[in-house]
Design an enzyme around this catalytic site. Structure first.
Site, PDB file in Angstrom:
ATOM      1  N   GLU A  14     -47.163   1.846 -13.519  1.00 49.12           N
ATOM      2  CA  GLU A  14     -48.557   2.206 -13.815  1.00 49.12           C
ATOM      3  C   GLU A  14     -48.748   3.727 -13.778  1.00 49.12           C
ATOM      4  O   GLU A  14     -49.494   4.271 -14.587  1.00 49.12           O
ATOM      5  CB  GLU A  14     -49.519   1.519 -12.847  1.00 49.12           C
ATOM      6  CG  GLU A  14     -49.528  -0.019 -12.938  1.00 49.12           C
ATOM      7  CD  GLU A  14     -49.812  -0.534 -14.347  1.00 49.12           C
ATOM      8  OE1 GLU A  14     -50.537   0.141 -15.105  1.00 49.12           O
ATOM      9  OE2 GLU A  14     -49.275  -1.603 -14.706  1.00 49.12           O
ATOM     10  N   GLU A  63     -44.989   0.876 -23.120  1.00 49.23           N
ATOM     11  CA  GLU A  63     -44.373   0.125 -22.023  1.00 49.23           C
ATOM     12  C   GLU A  63     -43.000   0.671 -21.676  1.00 49.23           C
ATOM     13  O   GLU A  63     -42.621   0.757 -20.518  1.00 49.23           O
ATOM     14  CB  GLU A  63     -44.278  -1.362 -22.364  1.00 49.23           C
ATOM     15  CG  GLU A  63     -45.611  -2.078 -22.389  1.00 49.23           C
ATOM     16  CD  GLU A  63     -46.458  -1.805 -21.155  1.00 49.23           C
ATOM     17  OE1 GLU A  63     -45.910  -1.773 -20.036  1.00 49.23           O
ATOM     18  OE2 GLU A  63     -47.668  -1.609 -21.320  1.00 49.23           O
TER      19      GLU A  63
HETATM   20 ZN   LIG Z   1     -47.567  -1.266 -18.615  1.00 52.23          ZN
END
Ligand SMILES: [Zn+2]
Length: 334
Positions: free
Chosen positions: A220, A271
């Site tokens: 995160e 990501e």
């Molecule tokens: Zn993520």
């Protein structure tokens, strides 16, 4: 709880022709009535009723392949479903706000343009400070509840991660907020603009290993470092939304910003960036990436158990698939 009667179209599942019927809802019971009498009665639940999609009729699955179309222009059926405990899911609720949310995102762009073109300090200030606070405030009001984790547990996690982040990324400001969901397990974590990382109780409780949680937080923080949430918002913008802001009520649309953020799906590339950031952070601190990689499997299993795998949360639902991401994390170890 009031009983309601609506018009609907009944399909018997064998022939294509629909038949006009009366639909009565009393509590959780839905009854289909024709001039000849009662045709069918079912107990309502989330599996039977289609998601609300703008003005499209709701589809109710009956037994033996039959189905029912219920137009709901004034929202009466929707309110009856809520009263019956057939609550709309989080994703549905957000989708319902989506047009307004998109419009509000356009508001951010207008402010960003004002900031960069005219150098308006108020706009810059709003983006840096008010937006993140407003996002949390709205999420707290609509979706989150107070974390039930012991304070000592939260403090220990925050302390450990803060120390680890200081080693690998000392110049990325962040803040960890612990919350739980009001009506869902809340196995999730998310990064909001301004560096707020939200960790939900369900995810903390599911992790057997704090090293895995360090990985989740590091991932995160990767989104924070790359400013993914703001970039994602800008990418989600459409011209129609911009027009809505230019000719609509500005203050009103701003209120919906958090809803859009809540379901922000990051791209494949985002990501990967976040995973790479997590790997670097873990390695810099001598923490193995294995628990983090293993945690993907646990998460996936848990989600299939709880929701039939239908609506994975943001942390998992992103691309590439968790299997692919796990492999990358394992490769990174060696
Ligand atoms: Zn993520």
């Amino acid at each position: 709880m009031s009983d309601i009667a609506l018009r609907g179209v009944y399909f018997d599942g064998r022939t294509a022709a629909g038949r006009g019927v009366e639909v009565r809802v009393a509590g959780r019971d839905l009854t289909v009535v024709t001039e000849d009498g009662t045709l069918d009665t079912v107990t309502l639940d989330r599996e039977r009723v289609s998601e609300r999609l703008a003005q499209a009729p709701r589809i109710v699955a009956l037994d033996h392949g039959a189905s029912l179309e219920v137009p709901d222009p004034d929202g009466r059926f929707d309110r009856a479903l809520e009263a019956a405990g057939v609550y709309p899911s989080l994703v549905e609720r957000v989708q319902r706000f989506w047009p307004a949310a998109l419009a509000s995102l356009a508001g951010i762009v207008v402010l960003a343009i004002a900031t960069y073109v005219q150098g308006v300090p108020a706009a810059a200030n709003w983006l840096a400070y008010r937006l993140p606070d407003e996002v949390m405030r709205q999420l707290d009001r609509r979706i989150f509840a107070r974390s039930r984790l012991p304070a000592a547990r939260r403090e220990a996690l925050t302390r450990r991660f803060t120390a680890a982040a200081a080693v690998a990324a000392p110049d990325v400001p962040f803040r960890i907020e612990y919350r739980t969901m009001r009506d869902e397990p809340g196995v999730n974590a998310m990064a909001l603009p301004g560096g707020t990382i939200v960790l939900l109780d369900g995810l903390v409780e599911l992790a057997e290993d704090d090293d895995a949680l360090m990985g989740v937080l590091a991932h995160e923080l990767g989104h924070v470092a790359h400013k993914h949430s703001l970039r994602g918002l800008l990418q989600a913008l459409g011209m129609g939304a911009l027009a809505a802001v230019l000719w609509g009520d500005f203050s009103n649309v701003i209120a919906n910003v958090p809803l859009a953020l809540g379901v922000l799906r990051y791209s494949r590339a985002f990501e990967r960036d976040a995973d790479d950031f997590a790997v670097a952070l873990l390695k810099a601190n001598g923490i193995s990436t294995h628990p983090f990689a293993d945690f993907f499997t646990t998460l996936e299993e848990e989600l299939h158990k709880e929701r039939g795998g239908s609506t994975p949360p943001a942390f998992l639902s992103t691309h590439p698939s968790s299997a692919e991401r796990q492999q990358r994390l394992r490769d990174a170890e060696n």
